[in-house]
Design an enzyme around this catalytic site. Sequence first.
Site, PDB file in Angstrom:
ATOM      1  N   CYS A  77       2.114  -8.049   0.251  1.00 11.40           N
ATOM      2  CA  CYS A  77       2.313  -9.086  -0.761  1.00 11.40           C
ATOM      3  C   CYS A  77       1.104 -10.015  -0.777  1.00 11.40           C
ATOM      4  CB  CYS A  77       3.584  -9.859  -0.426  1.00 11.40           C
ATOM      5  SG  CYS A  77       3.559 -11.566  -0.956  1.00 11.40           S
ATOM      6  N   GLU A  78       0.493 -10.178  -1.932  1.00 12.17           N
ATOM      7  CA  GLU A  78      -0.742 -10.960  -1.968  1.00 12.17           C
ATOM      8  C   GLU A  78      -0.496 -12.465  -1.880  1.00 12.17           C
ATOM      9  OE1 GLU A  78      -2.715  -9.726  -5.514  1.00 12.17           O
ATOM     10  OE2 GLU A  78      -1.776 -11.274  -6.749  1.00 12.17           O
ATOM     11  N   HIS A  79       0.741 -12.886  -2.020  1.00 12.97           N
ATOM     12  CA  HIS A  79       1.026 -14.315  -1.881  1.00 12.97           C
ATOM     13  C   HIS A  79       1.169 -14.740  -0.430  1.00 12.97           C
ATOM     14  CE1 HIS A  79       2.752 -14.286  -6.220  1.00 12.97           C
ATOM     15  NE2 HIS A  79       1.446 -14.443  -6.188  1.00 12.97           N
ATOM     16  N   HIS A  80       1.652 -13.838   0.421  1.00 12.17           N
ATOM     17  CA  HIS A  80       1.907 -14.207   1.811  1.00 12.17           C
ATOM     18  C   HIS A  80       1.221 -13.289   2.817  1.00 12.17           C
ATOM     19  CE1 HIS A  80       5.399 -15.770  -0.531  1.00 12.17           C
ATOM     20  NE2 HIS A  80       5.131 -16.834   0.189  1.00 12.17           N
ATOM     21  N   GLN A 118       4.436  -6.438  -6.570  1.00 13.22           N
ATOM     22  CA  GLN A 118       5.197  -5.220  -6.879  1.00 13.22           C
ATOM     23  C   GLN A 118       5.179  -4.904  -8.373  1.00 13.22           C
ATOM     24  OE1 GLN A 118       9.121  -4.969  -5.080  1.00 13.22           O
ATOM     25  NE2 GLN A 118       9.775  -3.444  -6.585  1.00 13.22           N
ATOM     26  N   HIS A 146      10.867  -7.037   0.718  1.00 19.14           N
ATOM     27  CA  HIS A 146       9.715  -7.904   0.956  1.00 19.14           C
ATOM     28  C   HIS A 146       9.951  -8.724   2.214  1.00 19.14           C
ATOM     29  CE1 HIS A 146       7.694  -7.649  -3.137  1.00 19.14           C
ATOM     30  NE2 HIS A 146       8.763  -6.877  -3.254  1.00 19.14           N
ATOM     31  N   CYS A 148       8.358 -11.218   3.124  1.00 22.07           N
ATOM     32  CA  CYS A 148       8.248 -12.657   2.848  1.00 22.07           C
ATOM     33  C   CYS A 148       9.564 -13.221   2.318  1.00 22.07           C
ATOM     34  CB  CYS A 148       7.090 -12.947   1.893  1.00 22.07           C
ATOM     35  SG  CYS A 148       7.228 -12.162   0.293  1.00 22.07           S
TER      36      CYS A 148
HETATM   37 ZN    ZN Z   1       5.360 -12.764  -0.728  1.00 28.15          ZN
END
Ligand code: ZN
Length: 189
Positions: A77-80, A118, A146, A148
């Site tokens: 996941c590129e956010h976390h 995703q 996920h 995260c």
């Molecule tokens: Zn995430």
Amino acid sequence: MGIDTERIEGAIRELLIGIGENPEREGLVDTPQRVARMYSEIVSGFDLDPNEIMQTQFNEGHQEMVVVRDVPFYSLCEHHLLPFFGKASVAYIPQGHVVGISKLARTIDVFAKRPQLQERMTSQVADSIMSGVKPQGVAVILRAEHLCMAMRGIRKPGSSIITSAMRGVFESSARTRSEVLALLREEQG
Ligand code: ZN
């Protein structure tokens, strides 16, 4: 671009200090190096060209739907920068050309092995098969968990996110779309 392992090592050492750890203690001393090596594997999708993967095609009169279900994938996941992982299913209706099943699996890997969302990965796999194989249509469905969502934030382990991308006849024909959705649902039993 390529992977700069030295930079990753430095960043991980900083991260360890940042979370209050001692990067010199026995268990952590080789961690930056290990993490750097790991990253060169889990983000290796940038090194592969999806168009090249799909270059080998067979001319076949086959015009019926081809479905590949439950191909496991692991992404980040590129956010976390935490993993999301699950199974991808791909269906397409050929138009003269068919492509090996392993090529479809490798295409999924190309887009999984990089910092991702995703939703975007689902579209990228569909678009890349559309342009590489030029079928009548492509349907891609991803079901993933996920970390995260499981380890932090809303803390909902076990829940999965389902995303889909429909192209060509799967987009234009409700009948074809429900046919593929029924085929993909059967597997979950
Ligand atoms: Zn995430």
